[in-house]
Design a protein around this motif. Structure first.
Motif, PDB file in Angstrom:
ATOM      1  N   SER A 352       0.836  -1.189   0.000  1.00 50.53           N
ATOM      2  CA  SER A 352       0.000   0.000   0.000  1.00 50.53           C
ATOM      3  C   SER A 352       0.874   1.243   0.000  1.00 50.53           C
ATOM      4  CB  SER A 352      -0.906  -0.004   1.232  1.00 50.53           C
ATOM      5  OG  SER A 352      -1.626   1.194   1.320  1.00 50.53           O
ATOM      6  N   GLN A 353       0.659   2.112  -0.967  1.00 53.00           N
ATOM      7  CA  GLN A 353       1.383   3.378  -0.986  1.00 53.00           C
ATOM      8  C   GLN A 353       1.057   4.162   0.281  1.00 53.00           C
ATOM      9  OE1 GLN A 353       2.308   7.196  -1.044  1.00 53.00           O
ATOM     10  NE2 GLN A 353       0.145   6.902  -1.521  1.00 53.00           N
ATOM     11  N   SER A 354      -0.234   4.402   0.507  1.00 53.60           N
ATOM     12  CA  SER A 354      -0.646   5.253   1.636  1.00 53.60           C
ATOM     13  C   SER A 354      -0.483   4.549   2.976  1.00 53.60           C
ATOM     14  CB  SER A 354      -2.107   5.643   1.468  1.00 53.60           C
ATOM     15  OG  SER A 354      -2.921   4.478   1.498  1.00 53.60           O
ATOM     16  N   THR A 357      -5.205   2.171   3.345  1.00 53.32           N
ATOM     17  CA  THR A 357      -6.347   1.652   2.588  1.00 53.32           C
ATOM     18  C   THR A 357      -7.161   0.676   3.450  1.00 53.32           C
ATOM     19  OG1 THR A 357      -5.129   1.989   0.576  1.00 53.32           O
ATOM     20  CG2 THR A 357      -6.977   0.467   0.444  1.00 53.32           C
ATOM     21  N   LYS A 491      -4.322   2.928 -15.595  1.00 49.66           N
ATOM     22  CA  LYS A 491      -3.766   4.286 -15.670  1.00 49.66           C
ATOM     23  C   LYS A 491      -4.534   5.099 -16.697  1.00 49.66           C
ATOM     24  CE  LYS A 491      -1.918   4.412 -12.972  1.00 49.66           C
ATOM     25  NZ  LYS A 491      -1.405   3.891 -11.732  1.00 49.66           N
ATOM     26  N   GLU A 494      -8.209   5.892 -15.559  1.00 49.88           N
ATOM     27  CA  GLU A 494      -8.417   6.768 -14.405  1.00 49.88           C
ATOM     28  C   GLU A 494      -8.092   8.228 -14.680  1.00 49.88           C
ATOM     29  OE1 GLU A 494      -4.519   5.399 -11.813  1.00 49.88           O
ATOM     30  OE2 GLU A 494      -6.200   6.209 -10.727  1.00 49.88           O
TER      31      GLU A 494
HETATM   32  C1  F6R Z   1      -4.230   3.887  -9.217  1.00 50.05           C
HETATM   33  C2  F6R Z   1      -4.083   4.007  -7.768  1.00 50.05           C
HETATM   34  C3  F6R Z   1      -4.964   3.182  -6.901  1.00 50.05           C
HETATM   35  C4  F6R Z   1      -4.207   2.746  -5.640  1.00 50.05           C
HETATM   36  C5  F6R Z   1      -5.147   2.022  -4.671  1.00 50.05           C
HETATM   37  C6  F6R Z   1      -4.418   1.506  -3.445  1.00 50.05           C
HETATM   38  O1  F6R Z   1      -3.336   4.703  -9.890  1.00 50.05           O
HETATM   39  O2  F6R Z   1      -3.288   4.768  -7.308  1.00 50.05           O
HETATM   40  O3  F6R Z   1      -5.479   2.086  -7.584  1.00 50.05           O
HETATM   41  O4  F6R Z   1      -3.139   1.922  -6.010  1.00 50.05           O
HETATM   42  O5  F6R Z   1      -6.179   2.896  -4.282  1.00 50.05           O
HETATM   43  O6  F6R Z   1      -3.891   2.553  -2.704  1.00 50.05           O
HETATM   44  P1  F6R Z   1      -2.734   2.299  -1.651  1.00 50.05           P
HETATM   45  O7  F6R Z   1      -1.524   1.876  -2.407  1.00 50.05           O
HETATM   46  O8  F6R Z   1      -2.544   3.617  -0.952  1.00 50.05           O
HETATM   47  O9  F6R Z   1      -3.214   1.224  -0.724  1.00 50.05           O
END
Ligand code: F6R
Length: 615
Positions: A352-354, A357, A491, A494
């Motif tokens: 997860s980037q953030s 989630t 990509k 969106e």
């Molecule tokens: C697409 C995008 C989303 C995130 C998804 C998960 O470009 O950014 O599909 O990858 O919402 O988010 P994280 O990585 O924050 O859990």
């Protein structure tokens, strides 16, 4: 459940020693990644509570505040992402009821039942939001003579669901009360001032001394400090930490959009990420890739959402191939409810980037309850997912502001490649020579990425003009290029709003081939690897039906295929361990330029948010 306006949102509060409205908006700017449907701010001044709210992005709220400034040293603010109903001013936070102001991130699940109960008692609801019940409950208890803290505690024990809340009372201008059950909430400690925010980045201009509330905590915050309690009213201690986020400068530099900047940052951030996991002097995988004992695990469960899930899917190919480790992978919104049998001998990875989630966090907790060792591949090291994991694998991408993930995706891939090699090394499924060879390839990657970005940019720009005329686009790939095909489609749709699908090339003939005609561009991602010939046969099937092919390949692939294409994008020949990262670049640039050409809001595409803290 009745339809309501739920939010995912960013919240902030300040109990200050001078005017707060401008600073609240400044903090909201750092939270706009959480939603941008509407925004609002409320303050208390000379015993009166007032607010300004505006639909759409923050600059609309700024315009409102310029026209009608809000004085006051205590205030709360909110930026919203609605999941139901129209995002309008009426539904924008803060919500006011009889001297109670509330900002909220999350969902009050029993709002409908509470709303009926309160309406029967004479309450008049003016919004469609679930949040308004919180303000009404507080107002009701205060009217009944319950003192503010007890009213807060009573309210918290009535509402259920996922929430981060900040409550401000007209009767108590020097205090904010806050609670967390699900979405994150941080307390910031200043000098003679205190802060509340959805994350440390929001508070970074004010303080770097942060304490995170944990689920089931609530807090009373005054200028002099914070008292943190549980829902039984007992005091609890939460450690204060120095947040690392304060150093981040969030600006676009010379770029038109954050997305463009983030695409061009990839060589640098990938090199940073890799150096955390591999030792370029000895060309070996280092200890940071061994924070999970891959040798003793019987299998890996991977769960994530969106782009992060697609990174996980590439990871599955790598873990199975290089470490002979069976991988179970699913999107987190399915994973969490599948009730799949898991064993404590497995490990689980959450990407997860953030790190916030909601579905990914719920999957993590499911695995934790089943006794699995938990690893988090995250960008935000202080996030909830990171904090609830046994091992953190940071992707070191730096703040990603563009809603469409680019550098986080390739950094996730770089980290997963390192972990798969680390696992292979621990399990004896790759030889020391193979390890060295593949680490050498990883080391070359940043340089190749820079070269590719410069090489293909003009071609991507002109191709995007063609793509922008299309209604539908198909992406095809095999092996690790299959998740890339899905990522390319994600990509494109969106940010340009063009319908696109990613398919495993071999699946084409099982249905999607019916769509092929001269209006349908088919983007084929095919490095010259062991699947190349098979993918070219699938391309042949497309060409035979008049489909227009955009062929993304390498020098060897371009030389080997004689099929006519609408365009061929030729990348350098690279080893297959780095191909997914290199082949990500054309698909990112193609989506980016198409969106720019179409004039969409590239960094903040409609209906989306950067951090998804609701189911
Ligand atoms: C697409 C995008 C989303 C995130 C998804 C998960 O470009 O950014 O599909 O990858 O919402 O988010 P994280 O990585 O924050 O859990």
């Amino acid at each position: 459940m009745a339809a309501g306006v739920f939010c995912m949102c960013g919240i902030v509060g300040i109990v200050g020693s001078n005017a707060v409205a401008e600073r609240l908006v400044d903090a909201l700017k750092r939270l706009e990644y959480r939603g941008y449907d509407s925004a609002g701010v409320a303050t208390i001044h000379n015993g009166a509570m007032d607010r300004r709210r505006a639909e759409g992005k923050l600059f609309n709220l700024e315009k409102r505040l310029d026209a009608e400034p809000l004085p006051g040293n205590t205030g709360i603010a909110h930026t919203r992402w609605a999941t139901h109903g129209v995002p309008n001013v009426t539904n924008a936070h803060p919500h006011f009821v009889d001297g109670v102001a509330v900002v909220h991130n999350g969902i009050i699940e029993n709002f409908s039942e509470l709303r009926d109960e309160l309406t029967a008692e004479g309450a008049v609801f003016t919004t469609q939001t679930d949040t308004e019940v919180v303000a009404h409950l507080m107002a009701k208890y205060l009217r009944e003579g319950v003192e503010p803290r007890a009213a807060m505690l009573r309210m918290l024990n009535r509402v259920s669901g996922a929430y981060a809340l900040v409550v401000m009372l007209k009767s108590d201008p020097g205090t904010l009360m806050a609670a967390r059950s699900g979405p994150p909430l941080a307390i910031g400690y200043g000098r003679g001032e205190m802060f509340l925010g959805s994350d440390a980045i929001a508070l970074s201009p004010f303080t770097n001394e942060i304490a995170y509330l944990v689920d089931g905590d609530w807090a009373i915050v005054t200028r002099d400090g914070a008292e943190i309690l549980d829902y039984a009213g007992n005091p609890v201690e939460r450690p204060r930490q120095i947040s690392q986020t304060t150093a981040y400068v969030v600006d676009k530099g010379n770029h038109r959009h954050f997305m463009e900047k983030e695409i061009y940052e990839q060589p640098e951030v990938i090199s940073h990420a890799l150096s955390h996991y591999v030792d370029f002097a000895s060309n070996t995988v280092g200890d940071n890739a061994a924070a999970i004992d891959f040798k003793s695990v019987s299998g890996l469960a991977i769960s994530a959402c969106g782009t992060a899930y697609l990174a996980g899917l590439v990871g599955k190919y790598w873990f199975e191939r290089y470490a002979r480790l069976p991988v179970e992978i699913d999107v987190a919104s399915e994973f969490r409810y599948r009730e799949m049998p898991l064993s404590p001998s497995q490990a689980a990875l959450f990407i997860s980037q953030s790190g916030e989630t909601a579905d990914t966090l719920a999957s993590l907790r499911y695995c934790k309850d089943n006794g699995l060792k938990i690893g988090a591949v995250v960008n935000v090291k202080e996030s909830t997912i990171a904090r609830e994991s046994d091992a953190i694998f940071p992707i070191m991408a730096g703040p990603e502001i563009g809603v469409a993930s680019t550098k986080a995706f390739t950094c996730q891939l770089a980290v997963l490649a390192s972990l798969a090699l680390g696992a292979g090394k621990a399990r004896g499924t790759i030889t020391p020579e193979q390890e060295k060879q593949m680490v050498r390839h990883l080391a070359e990657m940043p340089r190749i990425m820079s070269r590719v970005l410069n090489l293909i940019e003009p071609q991507m720009e002109s191709l995007s003009r063609e793509l922008s005329k299309c209604r539908d686009v198909l992406y095809l790939g095999r092996g690790t290029s299959f998740p890339l095909a899905m990522e390319g489609a994600l990509k494109l749709k969106e940010i340009s709003y063009i319908h696109a699908e990613g398919y495993a090339a071999g699946e084409l003939k099982h249905g999607p081939i019916a769509l092929i005609d001269e209006n349908m561009p088919v983007i084929v991602i095919a490095p010259y690897d062991r699947f190349f010939e098979k993918t070219v046969s699938n391309m042949q099937e497309v060409a035979a039906r008049g489909g227009r092919i955009i062929f993304i390949t390498d020098e060897a692939g371009a030389a080997a295929s004689k099929l006519p294409t609408m365009a061929t994008i030729v990348l350098p020949n690279v080893d297959e361990i780095i191909a997914p990262m290199i082949f990500s670049l054309p698909i990112q640039l193609l989506a980016y330029h198409t969106a720019v050409f179409m004039g969409t809001d590239v960094d903040q595409p409609r209906n989306l948010a950067k951090s998804v803290t609701v189911e």
